[in-house]
Design a protein around this motif. Structure first.
Motif, short mmCIF file in Angstrom:
data_model
loop_
_atom_site.label_atom_id
_atom_site.label_comp_id
_atom_site.label_asym_id
_atom_site.label_seq_id
_atom_site.Cartn_x
_atom_site.Cartn_y
_atom_site.Cartn_z
N ASN A 19 12.64 0.11 -0.75
CA ASN A 19 11.33 0.04 -0.54
C ASN A 19 10.62 -0.33 0.70
N THR A 20 10.65 0.59 1.57
CA THR A 20 10.09 0.42 3.10
C THR A 20 8.58 0.39 2.92
N ASN A 21 7.83 0.91 1.90
CA ASN A 21 6.62 0.56 1.79
C ASN A 21 5.98 -0.66 1.62
N ALA A 22 6.84 -1.38 0.89
CA ALA A 22 6.42 -2.95 0.80
C ALA A 22 6.37 -3.61 1.99
N GLN A 23 7.39 -3.58 2.99
CA GLN A 23 7.47 -4.03 4.20
C GLN A 23 6.31 -3.75 5.00
N TYR A 24 6.05 -2.25 4.83
CA TYR A 24 4.90 -1.73 5.87
C TYR A 24 3.49 -2.23 5.57
N LEU A 25 3.27 -2.37 4.18
CA LEU A 25 2.13 -3.14 3.58
C LEU A 25 1.96 -4.60 3.74
N GLN A 26 3.07 -5.21 3.74
CA GLN A 26 3.16 -6.76 3.73
C GLN A 26 2.82 -7.29 5.15
N GLN A 27 3.37 -6.24 6.02
CA GLN A 27 3.10 -6.62 7.76
C GLN A 27 1.61 -6.17 7.90
N ALA A 28 1.16 -5.36 7.41
CA ALA A 28 -0.27 -5.04 7.46
C ALA A 28 -1.19 -6.29 6.90
N LEU A 29 -0.96 -6.47 5.73
CA LEU A 29 -1.79 -7.71 5.21
C LEU A 29 -1.66 -8.79 5.96
N ALA A 30 -0.32 -9.01 6.39
CA ALA A 30 -0.32 -10.55 7.06
C ALA A 30 -0.88 -10.65 8.44
N GLY A 33 -4.23 -11.43 8.05
CA GLY A 33 -4.49 -12.86 7.62
C GLY A 33 -4.73 -13.02 6.13
N ILE A 34 -4.39 -11.82 5.35
CA ILE A 34 -4.74 -11.93 3.97
C ILE A 34 -3.69 -12.65 3.26
N ASP A 35 -3.71 -13.44 2.41
CA ASP A 35 -2.58 -14.21 1.91
C ASP A 35 -2.02 -13.19 0.58
N LEU A 36 -0.55 -13.36 0.78
CA LEU A 36 -0.01 -12.64 -0.33
C LEU A 36 0.96 -13.24 -0.99
N TYR A 37 0.90 -13.53 -2.33
CA TYR A 37 1.80 -14.62 -2.81
C TYR A 37 2.77 -13.89 -3.82
N PHE A 38 2.49 -12.71 -4.33
CA PHE A 38 3.43 -11.88 -5.33
C PHE A 38 3.51 -10.60 -4.83
N GLN A 39 4.45 -10.06 -4.89
CA GLN A 39 4.77 -8.46 -4.96
C GLN A 39 5.63 -8.24 -5.85
N LEU A 168 -10.41 -3.00 4.61
CA LEU A 168 -10.26 -4.47 4.30
C LEU A 168 -10.80 -5.29 5.37
N LYS A 169 -10.56 -4.64 6.69
CA LYS A 169 -11.45 -5.28 7.83
C LYS A 169 -12.74 -5.51 7.72
N LYS A 170 -13.42 -4.45 7.00
CA LYS A 170 -14.82 -4.43 6.93
C LYS A 170 -15.17 -5.52 5.83
N ARG A 171 -14.36 -5.53 4.83
CA ARG A 171 -14.53 -6.62 3.50
C ARG A 171 -14.38 -7.94 4.16
N LEU A 172 -13.40 -8.15 5.26
CA LEU A 172 -13.04 -9.45 5.54
C LEU A 172 -14.17 -9.97 6.22
N GLY A 173 -15.05 -9.03 7.34
CA GLY A 173 -15.79 -9.54 8.30
C GLY A 173 -15.19 -10.31 9.40
N PRO A 174 -16.01 -10.85 10.33
CA PRO A 174 -15.34 -11.25 11.55
C PRO A 174 -14.83 -12.85 11.13
N GLY A 175 -14.06 -13.35 12.14
CA GLY A 175 -13.57 -14.50 12.29
C GLY A 175 -12.39 -14.84 11.10
N VAL A 176 -11.76 -14.04 10.64
CA VAL A 176 -10.84 -14.23 9.61
C VAL A 176 -9.49 -14.72 10.38
N SER A 177 -8.55 -15.39 9.72
CA SER A 177 -7.49 -15.86 10.47
C SER A 177 -6.37 -14.75 10.42
N VAL A 178 -5.56 -14.94 11.58
CA VAL A 178 -4.59 -13.91 11.65
C VAL A 178 -3.25 -14.36 11.46
#
Lengths: 400, 400
Positions: A19-30, A33-39, A168-178
């Motif tokens: 599952n290389t897709n999982a890693q790709y998406l997880q890196q993008a979310l990280a 700065g979007i928290d991911l708790y469960f995959q 997601l960037k649009k939804r997060l707006g400015p000033g989020v954590s990375v």
């Protein structure tokens, strides 16, 4: 924002695909700065996918499902999302455009079963898929955002980059954590020695510093969490400097850089030319160094052959008792008129790495020719890899 | 038996590491015929790991946790299992032996924090870890079996093979169902043509037949589920025969076999010798063919260089307007006195693949020399890979 990601695919749950897709998406979310708790990964099964979506809805604001958007009966992600949220699928004209366009571009009539890919729940936003038949889907429902993406890695990654991240960037707006990372790459030193030297730096909380050991290399990953890219970078830079003060002479590169690239760049920088005589390494050393522009420019010639071919084409007599690797290194350097000659030989002097790991590497630099007998672990292709990797470490240290 | 597997690791959930352990364990469970419905990944977080274990307990008889058995504070798998099941950890003498032995063998005193690795819940069975400090753990609780395994891939895989599979086989007893797979590998035909030819065979339920397309190859995976290995094999054999009847001339191998290996085996079988002149392929073709005993025996010589080095060392004058690849192929064959000569060249004739994908491949066989101009996609290292792969397809078809 809390996220949960779900992958569906029987080939994934049976372990047939990695599952290389999982890693790709997880890196993008990280990186966002979007928290991911469960995959969660499930097979292509409606009931279990519905269960996973309901569960994710209970603990996350953003639910992303990868896979299950194909045209066949076992592709059930649209159906599962609709069932989990109590919605009904209907034909979506935008989705139809995406699917039809794919077939049109290839001059093929759209098969009937691809009609399934044109369905969406009411209010769903179609995510254009420029490289496949399955449109993606984003749906705001209650306070949650659901995103469905096609599973083939080329399509998945294209849509993460082109659709999901901007959304997601649009939804997060400015000033989020990375969250940002940098990997420093070391060679010629063992992990335990790295541990000893870095000591307390390895126990920091932010940025963190984590070593990974592999054959003849140690990678150090610096990860920082901050409220802006600039701040995250500054934290990483600070740690980078401290590590370099302690271990600088072993660091050959960072992130995507590889050891062959570092060797190639040193050749280019010092304007030194290289030739190689490869027996049991079969051309692999030449391939690696010439995979980068710098190395390819300063790598002049390689002869790939067993002893017998070397004797005929390099015009030398090989006496297996008299350090044949040194003779080859000297000879190839003289023949190709380069600054450096390298030879890699193994038991029996054949092209296929034979025996139990006895490899000799010789370097000839001006009038100085040296060789080193190695007892490496592994056989066949693995032994070749270790021999070439060791040769690259020696080359890097010599050039450095 | 229904199973659920959980992986814990912040590096996994952040996408810093690819979860190859998941695939490895999933394949092992499938081979044992154990159903796996959910695979869950969480970070190194006690609360979420407890939640995942409780959830898995509610829907599976076998719960396996990978990772989180290290000596540091963020390794919480033992603690999470104990908390989920309402048990208390205590020092386990067997676990202590495993951990102490690791340090003893290296002549190092055991650090205090490794004592954490010697804890286990009452009734826990220690799974010896021959390659690391963290013992694994198996625990029968109620009607369920819980297994904890260390996360480093070398340790994880060693313990899956040496401990988990034997333990599960014993528990399953004889006569369980098994899932088996075989991959048939094709080249020189596109996926849509394969689809067309196989038609209804692709819609079978057991065994299933699933195509995957990659650059210049199509892989067909046959998967069967049966009550014995023999029966599963027989079902696969039956489908294998049907596919071969329809597509046999395109099948170069199966499962772990690769195209370079198939080419090497054909060279050996037909006792034909090969030499190569590699410019933009940089030795990669030689490396691939000589990575297998058969090819290495019949591959005689390669010259790796740009046009300039080829002129000097192969003693020929290269005129870029007069099919230089053909001249190189003929010349290397004559020089090395082989049956076949191959040349791969790109724009400008350098070692690093330049430009936009214009590659020429020439083959010289006895007095017949042919070349083929290719317009491939990609640049640099990717272009090289595609050029060499295309060359292997041509070689395979010619030798076949």
């Amino acid at each position: 924002m809390k996220s949960e990601i779900i992958f569906t695919g029987t080939e994934l749950i049976l372990g047939q695909s990695l599952n290389t897709n999982a890693q790709y998406l997880q890196q993008a979310l990280a990186a966002l700065g979007i928290d991911l708790y469960f995959q969660v990964t499930v097979g292509d099964n409606l009931k279990r996918l519905v269960e996973a979506i309901l569960q994710a809805s209970a603990r996350a604001d953003l639910v992303i499902v990868g896979g299950g958007l194909g045209p066949t009966e076992d592709d059930v992600s649209r159906e599962a999302l609709a069932e989990a949220l109590g919605l009904t699928l209907e034909e979506n004209p935008e989705a139809r455009l995406v699917t039809e366009r794919f077939f049109k571009a290839r001059g093929i009539e759209m098969p009937q079963n691809n009609l399934k890919q044109t369905l969406a729940p009411p209010g769903g936003m179609i995510l254009d898929n420029p490289v496949g038949t399955a449109p993606g889907l984003a749906l705001e429902h209650g306070s949650r955002l659901y995103i469905l993406l096609p599973g083939p890695p080329g399509e998945f990654k294209t849509m993460v980059d082109g659709k999901v991240i901007p959304l997601l960037k649009k939804r997060l707006g400015p000033g989020v954590s990375v969250i940002k990372s940098r990997v420093l790459k070391l060679c010629g030193i063992g992990e335990s020695r790295v541990d000893e030297i870095l000591g307390p730096l390895l126990r920091g909380k932010n940025p963190t510093l984590a070593p990974t050991a592999m054959f003849s290399e140690v990678h150090l990953r610096i990860t920082s969490k901050a409220s802006s890219h600039e701040q995250a970078d500054a934290m990483i830079d600070g740690m980078d400097r401290r590590v370099r003060e302690l271990l600088g002479q072993h660091i050959y590169g960072k992130d995507g850089e590889t050891l062959p690239e570092a060797v190639g760049n040193l050749l280019a920088e010092k304007k030194l030319t290289l030739a190689a005589a490869e027996t049991c390494s079969g051309g692999y050393l030449s391939h690696l160094i010439t995979s980068f522009p710098g190395g390819a420019e300063y790598f002049k010639f390689a002869a790939v052959s067993g002893y017998c071919g070397m004797e005929r084409h390099l015009g030398l007599k090989i006496d297996p008792r008299k350090k044949p690797a040194e003779a080859l290194a000297r000879n190839i350097r003289e023949m190709a008129e380069t600054d450096i000659g390298i030879a890699i030989t193994g038991e029996g002097g054949g092209l296929y790495p034979a025996g139990q790991g006895n490899i000799t590497i010789a370097t000839s630099f001006k009038d100085r020719t040296l060789s080193r007998d190695l007892a490496l672990w592994g056989e066949g292709a693995e032994l070749r890899q270790r021999a070439v990797q060791t040769c690259l470490v020696l080359l890097w240290r010599t050039l450095k």
